[in-house]
Design an enzyme around this catalytic site. Structure first.
Site, PDB file in Angstrom:
ATOM      1  NE  ARG A  93      -1.886  -2.050   3.152  1.00 31.43           N
ATOM      2  CZ  ARG A  93      -2.063  -2.704   4.421  1.00 31.43           C
ATOM      3  NH1 ARG A  93      -3.228  -2.534   4.681  1.00 31.43           N
ATOM      4  NH2 ARG A  93      -1.288  -3.307   5.041  1.00 31.43           N
ATOM      5  CE1 TYR A 147      -3.143 -13.427  11.348  1.00 33.59           C
ATOM      6  CE2 TYR A 147      -0.985 -14.679  10.934  1.00 33.59           C
ATOM      7  CZ  TYR A 147      -1.574 -13.647  11.179  1.00 33.59           C
ATOM      8  OH  TYR A 147      -1.190 -12.412  11.003  1.00 33.59           O
TER       9      TYR A 147
HETATM   10  O1  CP3 Z   1       5.162  -7.903  -1.363  1.00 31.39           O
HETATM   11  C1  CP3 Z   1       5.246  -8.865  -0.725  1.00 31.39           C
HETATM   12  O2  CP3 Z   1       5.753  -9.143   0.248  1.00 31.39           O
HETATM   13  C2  CP3 Z   1       4.426 -10.224  -1.172  1.00 31.39           C
HETATM   14  C3  CP3 Z   1       2.989 -10.553  -0.741  1.00 31.39           C
HETATM   15  C4  CP3 Z   1       3.026 -10.742   0.822  1.00 31.39           C
HETATM   16  C5  CP3 Z   1       1.738 -10.179   1.486  1.00 31.39           C
HETATM   17  N1  CP3 Z   1       1.625 -10.716   2.730  1.00 31.39           N
HETATM   18  C6  CP3 Z   1       0.758  -9.410   0.836  1.00 31.39           C
HETATM   19  C7  CP3 Z   1      -0.219  -8.679   1.628  1.00 31.39           C
HETATM   20  C8  CP3 Z   1       3.450 -11.560   1.564  1.00 31.39           C
HETATM   21  C9  CP3 Z   1       4.624 -12.268   1.489  1.00 31.39           C
HETATM   22  C10 CP3 Z   1       2.746 -11.726   2.704  1.00 31.39           C
HETATM   23  C11 CP3 Z   1       3.023 -12.573   4.156  1.00 31.39           C
HETATM   24  C12 CP3 Z   1       2.305 -12.423   5.326  1.00 31.39           C
HETATM   25  N2  CP3 Z   1       0.826 -12.259   5.208  1.00 31.39           N
HETATM   26  C13 CP3 Z   1       2.446 -12.864   6.523  1.00 31.39           C
HETATM   27  C14 CP3 Z   1       4.063 -12.924   7.002  1.00 31.39           C
HETATM   28  C15 CP3 Z   1       4.980 -11.800   6.884  1.00 31.39           C
HETATM   29  C16 CP3 Z   1       4.536 -10.845   7.830  1.00 31.39           C
HETATM   30  O3  CP3 Z   1       4.102  -9.796   7.611  1.00 31.39           O
HETATM   31  O4  CP3 Z   1       4.979 -11.335   9.281  1.00 31.39           O
HETATM   32  C17 CP3 Z   1       1.567 -12.688   7.520  1.00 31.39           C
HETATM   33  C18 CP3 Z   1       1.586 -12.842   8.800  1.00 31.39           C
HETATM   34  C19 CP3 Z   1       0.375 -12.292   6.607  1.00 31.39           C
HETATM   35  C20 CP3 Z   1      -0.966 -12.110   7.083  1.00 31.39           C
HETATM   36  C21 CP3 Z   1      -1.564 -11.110   6.666  1.00 31.39           C
HETATM   37  N3  CP3 Z   1      -1.794 -10.745   5.452  1.00 31.39           N
HETATM   38  C22 CP3 Z   1      -2.144  -9.852   7.692  1.00 31.39           C
HETATM   39  C23 CP3 Z   1      -1.755 -10.174   8.964  1.00 31.39           C
HETATM   40  C24 CP3 Z   1      -2.638  -8.760   6.920  1.00 31.39           C
HETATM   41  C25 CP3 Z   1      -3.325  -7.912   7.335  1.00 31.39           C
HETATM   42  C26 CP3 Z   1      -2.239  -6.890   7.837  1.00 31.39           C
HETATM   43  C27 CP3 Z   1      -1.715  -5.769   6.912  1.00 31.39           C
HETATM   44  O5  CP3 Z   1      -0.753  -5.624   6.702  1.00 31.39           O
HETATM   45  O6  CP3 Z   1      -2.736  -5.374   6.248  1.00 31.39           O
HETATM   46  C28 CP3 Z   1      -2.415  -9.446   5.277  1.00 31.39           C
HETATM   47  C29 CP3 Z   1      -2.681  -8.388   4.337  1.00 31.39           C
HETATM   48  C30 CP3 Z   1      -1.864  -8.254   3.156  1.00 31.39           C
HETATM   49  N4  CP3 Z   1      -0.981  -9.228   2.881  1.00 31.39           N
HETATM   50  C31 CP3 Z   1      -1.602  -7.107   2.599  1.00 31.39           C
HETATM   51  C32 CP3 Z   1      -0.554  -7.220   1.605  1.00 31.39           C
HETATM   52  C33 CP3 Z   1      -0.065  -6.545   0.567  1.00 31.39           C
HETATM   53  C34 CP3 Z   1      -2.304  -5.655   2.956  1.00 31.39           C
HETATM   54  C35 CP3 Z   1      -3.757  -5.913   2.525  1.00 31.39           C
HETATM   55  C36 CP3 Z   1      -4.186  -4.966   1.498  1.00 31.39           C
HETATM   56  O7  CP3 Z   1      -3.437  -4.308   0.421  1.00 31.39           O
HETATM   57  O8  CP3 Z   1      -5.397  -4.702   1.407  1.00 31.39           O
END
Ligand code: CP3
Length: 350
Positions: free
Chosen positions: A37, A159
């Site tokens: 984002r 989760y």
């Molecule tokens: O660019 C990259 O790194 C590739 C894509 C990627 C995403 N999530 C996209 C994402 C990767 C490698 C992840 C890993 C992920 N997802 C982890 C492990 C890494 C870490 O952050 O500790 C975890 C725990 C998740 C679970 C997850 N996904 C959560 C808790 C959330 C919500 C919190 C947040 O940051 O919004 C997500 C959503 C998410 N995954 C977003 C992105 C870009 C944001 C949501 C959006 O764009 O609407």
């Protein structure tokens, strides 16, 4: 144990070479959550999808956002745009994301004895992810390393059990004490599912894999081997039965001195470290064992300016005697100004 790969591929891709233990003049760089984002072009594409999970399963959109940070910054690695929670989704535990809150899943109930889940991961549901991998691979510059990924079982299970993110992961920690037999079965399901999923990622075209153990810091010393190190080792071994040369980066976030265990006992090729780890310690203790990835505080990039430059220089200097991949100590945050990322990349490249 060494894992030779095609030497022409290594020579073309600096980050892959570093994973193979070759030190570069300047460290290769990528950023966790680099497709995200903080980028206006990501927000624009994101707005076209009604839900985050649909977004992950749309090859057109996922391919586009995977490539965006490569076009803009020329990072040395692209990371597949997807999420660690597609694995529970493909096991039948429907996953949704609530805007500005995070993931939601119907929590698993111990009395159901995993009957809510499929016995094997439904790789057909993940077909769009493999499609994305093929398209990204075809579009990437030859020098860019392509990373696939999945979550480690302990982190994904936390989760699945709580149904959402939880402070200090209390639900899974309690479960590990109250009903370790049940948790063991769930972790086993995730090990097998992740092996199948990662093998397909390799077959679709990724060059290396990162395993995210985001909640390593929630484990006790005696739980570490049982719930994290052991399962990750078995995942890596399982993938290498089919793909002996598969390369892995393991990120045990918040694990402190236990980063040594991730380096020594999982079979990973490189170990990623969070921002709390002292680079001088990591350079003397971890780097002789495995290439190290990390570890600038994401908020140092939000703040930017001279302090960021000094921290970047200090990290590069600390790791200058061995193989190092420059990265943040966790994902980049949405508030980060793009100009600060440009400055960071310039500074790292020297
Ligand atoms: O660019 C990259 O790194 C590739 C894509 C990627 C995403 N999530 C996209 C994402 C990767 C490698 C992840 C890993 C992920 N997802 C982890 C492990 C890494 C870490 O952050 O500790 C975890 C725990 C998740 C679970 C997850 N996904 C959560 C808790 C959330 C919500 C919190 C947040 O940051 O919004 C997500 C959503 C998410 N995954 C977003 C992105 C870009 C944001 C949501 C959006 O764009 O609407």
């Amino acid at each position: 144990m060494t894992h030779p790969v095609d030497s022409s591929t290594i020579l073309e891709k600096p980050l892959l070479a570093t994973l193979n233990g070759v030190q570069q003049k300047r460290p290769p760089i990528w950023i966790m959550r680099q497709a995200g984002r903080y980028l206006a072009e990501y927000r624009e594409v994101r707005a076209r999808s009604k839900s985050f999970i649909d977004f992950c399963y749309s090859p057109d959109l996922a391919t586009e956002v995977t490539l965006q940070p490569i076009r803009r910054f020329g990072f040395d690695a692209a990371i597949l745009f997807s999420d660690i929670l597609v694995v529970p989704d493909a096991l039948g535990q429907g996953v949704s994301f609530v805007e500005n809150e995070g993931p939601r899943l119907p929590p698993l109930l111990v009395e159901n004895d995993l009957s809510e889940l499929k016995s094997e991961i439904d790789l057909d549901r993940l077909a769009p992810v493999f499609e994305t991998i093929g398209r990204v691979k075809a579009a990437l510059p030859k020098e860019t390393t392509f990373l696939g990924f999945c979550g480690a079982p302990w982190t994904v299970a936390s989760y699945m059990i709580a149904g959402k993110g939880t402070p200090e992961q209390a639900p899974i920690r309690l479960l590990a004490y109250r009903n370790p037999e049940y948790l063991e079965k769930l972790i086993e399901r995730l090990i097998q599912s992740s092996i199948a999923y990662l093998c397909r990622q390799v077959e679709a075209g990724v060059d290396a894999l990162q395993i995210f153990e985001s909640f390593a810091g929630a484990l006790t010393a005696d739980g570490l081997e049982q719930w994290s190190i052991g399962p990750i080792r078995r995942m890596i071994e399982g993938v290498r039965l089919r793909h002996p040369h598969a390369k892995f980066i393991v990120f045990g976030r918040g694990s402190g001195a236990n980063h040594v265990q991730y380096a020594l006992k999982t079979g990973a090729n490189a170990v990623a470290i969070d921002w709390a780890v002292d680079p001088a310690w990591a350079a003397s203790v971890l780097q002789p064992l495995k290439p190290v990835q990390g570890n600038l505080d994401p908020l140092a990039v939000v703040a930017g300016g001279d302090q960021m430059d000094r921290r970047v220089d200090a990290i590069i200097e600390a790791f200058s005697n061995g193989p190092h991949i420059f990265n943040l100590g966790h994902g980049i945050v949405p508030e980060t100004p793009v100009t600060h990322v440009e400055r960071l990349v310039k500074r790292v490249r020297g």
